[in-house]
Design a protein around this motif. Structure first.
Motif, mmCIF file in Angstrom:
data_model
loop_
_atom_site.group_PDB
_atom_site.id
_atom_site.type_symbol
_atom_site.label_atom_id
_atom_site.label_comp_id
_atom_site.label_asym_id
_atom_site.label_seq_id
_atom_site.Cartn_x
_atom_site.Cartn_y
_atom_site.Cartn_z
ATOM 1 N N GLU A 1 -10.839 -6.893 11.954
ATOM 2 C CA GLU A 1 -10.645 -5.632 12.664
ATOM 3 C C GLU A 1 -10.733 -4.407 11.757
ATOM 4 O O GLU A 1 -10.807 -3.288 12.239
ATOM 5 N N LEU A 2 -10.738 -4.621 10.453
ATOM 6 C CA LEU A 2 -10.737 -3.507 9.495
ATOM 7 C C LEU A 2 -12.138 -3.000 9.189
ATOM 8 O O LEU A 2 -13.085 -3.765 9.189
ATOM 9 N N ASN A 3 -12.201 -1.743 8.872
ATOM 10 C CA ASN A 3 -13.418 -1.163 8.312
ATOM 11 C C ASN A 3 -13.185 -0.808 6.849
ATOM 12 O O ASN A 3 -13.905 0.004 6.283
ATOM 13 N N LEU A 4 -12.127 -1.379 6.271
ATOM 14 C CA LEU A 4 -11.739 -1.138 4.877
ATOM 15 C C LEU A 4 -11.544 -2.488 4.186
ATOM 16 O O LEU A 4 -11.244 -3.479 4.843
ATOM 17 N N PRO A 5 -11.653 -2.532 2.853
ATOM 18 C CA PRO A 5 -11.333 -3.764 2.124
ATOM 19 C C PRO A 5 -9.860 -4.144 2.321
ATOM 20 O O PRO A 5 -8.987 -3.279 2.337
ATOM 21 N N LEU A 6 -9.590 -5.430 2.503
ATOM 22 C CA LEU A 6 -8.229 -5.932 2.685
ATOM 23 C C LEU A 6 -7.699 -6.453 1.357
ATOM 24 O O LEU A 6 -8.348 -7.246 0.680
ATOM 25 N N ASN A 7 -6.494 -6.011 1.003
ATOM 26 C CA ASN A 7 -5.815 -6.412 -0.224
ATOM 27 C C ASN A 7 -4.550 -7.164 0.159
ATOM 28 O O ASN A 7 -3.753 -6.670 0.954
ATOM 29 N N VAL A 8 -4.388 -8.384 -0.378
ATOM 30 C CA VAL A 8 -3.154 -9.137 -0.176
ATOM 31 C C VAL A 8 -2.452 -9.299 -1.523
ATOM 32 O O VAL A 8 -3.042 -9.083 -2.572
ATOM 33 N N MET A 9 -1.196 -9.710 -1.458
ATOM 34 C CA MET A 9 -0.403 -9.873 -2.673
ATOM 35 C C MET A 9 -0.112 -11.350 -2.893
ATOM 36 O O MET A 9 0.081 -12.100 -1.929
ATOM 37 N N CYS A 10 -0.075 -11.773 -4.152
ATOM 38 C CA CYS A 10 0.196 -13.179 -4.440
ATOM 39 C C CYS A 10 1.572 -13.551 -3.899
ATOM 40 O O CYS A 10 2.521 -12.788 -3.972
ATOM 41 N N MET A 11 1.599 -14.706 -3.284
ATOM 42 C CA MET A 11 2.817 -15.267 -2.702
ATOM 43 C C MET A 11 2.765 -16.776 -2.939
ATOM 44 O O MET A 11 1.683 -17.338 -3.130
ATOM 45 N N ALA B 1 -2.768 8.377 1.543
ATOM 46 C CA ALA B 1 -3.593 9.590 1.499
ATOM 47 C C ALA B 1 -4.937 9.217 0.909
ATOM 48 O O ALA B 1 -5.033 8.857 -0.257
ATOM 49 N N GLY B 2 -5.944 9.250 1.705
ATOM 50 C CA GLY B 2 -7.277 8.924 1.216
ATOM 51 C C GLY B 2 -7.441 7.463 0.876
ATOM 52 O O GLY B 2 -8.151 7.118 -0.065
ATOM 53 N N ALA B 3 -6.828 6.586 1.634
ATOM 54 C CA ALA B 3 -6.889 5.150 1.347
ATOM 55 C C ALA B 3 -8.316 4.635 1.389
ATOM 56 O O ALA B 3 -9.095 5.012 2.253
ATOM 57 N N ASP B 4 -8.651 3.780 0.428
ATOM 58 C CA ASP B 4 -9.968 3.150 0.435
ATOM 59 C C ASP B 4 -9.844 1.648 0.669
ATOM 60 O O ASP B 4 -10.760 0.886 0.421
ATOM 61 N N GLY B 5 -8.681 1.222 1.155
ATOM 62 C CA GLY B 5 -8.429 -0.174 1.466
ATOM 63 C C GLY B 5 -7.072 -0.304 2.121
ATOM 64 O O GLY B 5 -6.294 0.646 2.152
ATOM 65 N N LEU B 6 -6.793 -1.473 2.660
ATOM 66 C CA LEU B 6 -5.498 -1.730 3.287
ATOM 67 C C LEU B 6 -4.781 -2.819 2.500
ATOM 68 O O LEU B 6 -5.324 -3.905 2.284
ATOM 69 N N PHE B 7 -3.558 -2.528 2.063
ATOM 70 C CA PHE B 7 -2.738 -3.457 1.302
ATOM 71 C C PHE B 7 -1.666 -4.007 2.225
ATOM 72 O O PHE B 7 -0.880 -3.256 2.793
ATOM 73 N N VAL B 8 -1.655 -5.328 2.405
ATOM 74 C CA VAL B 8 -0.675 -5.971 3.281
ATOM 75 C C VAL B 8 0.120 -6.977 2.457
ATOM 76 O O VAL B 8 -0.304 -8.120 2.276
#
Length: 143
Positions: free
Chosen positions: A79-89, A57-64
């Motif tokens: 392809e995104l128009n939002l900041p991309l967030n990744v998680m440590c792996m 709801a109202g995302a200001d980024g994409l978390f994958v």
């Protein structure tokens, strides 16, 4: 600098995921620009081991989460128009390479909490086995 502006620096924003006041203070003293709460770490601390629930709801980024391929990261970021967030792996690229691939933010998730819990468990087991607190004071000069 606002939280949104932190996503547009020369390096990715690394979020220190904390679970209590002590971990928040430690992250602040280590120089992290932003803190997040690790719902998995908090749930584990409280005895709940459920997966995280996300509501878009109202995302200001994409978390994958669990994304580690630099090619996949670069393709998604392009392809995104939002900041991309990744998680440590375990196989995640360095911060510099992630920035080149288009990552704006890196989340720690509960990995730091889990690592500290394991260190604490091991230390407590050594204290019990040795019937001494000597192990606790080995790195006293580092405090």
């Amino acid at each position: 600098m606002t939280f949104a502006e932190l996503h547009h620096q020369h390096t990715p924003l690394v979020i220190a995921n904390v679970w209590d006041a002590t971990s928040a203070i430690a992250a602040q003293q280590a120089g992290y620009q932003a803190l997040g709460t690790s719902s998995a770490a908090i749930a584990a601390m409280l005895g709940y081991y459920r997966g995280q629930l996300y509501k878009a709801a109202g995302a200001d980024g994409l978390f994958v989460p669990c994304l580690t391929s630099e090619q996949d990261i670069a393709m998604i970021a392009k392809e995104l128009n939002l900041p991309l967030n990744v998680m440590c792996m375990p196989d995640l690229a360095t911060f510099g390479r992630l920035k080149q691939a288009g990552v704006s933010r890196i989340s720690m998730g509960n990995v730091v909490h889990s690592a500290i819990q394991l260190q604490l468990k091991n230390l407590l087991e050594r204290v019990q086995a040795q019937q001494s607190f000597a192990e606790v004071f080995i790195d006293e000069s580092a405090r």
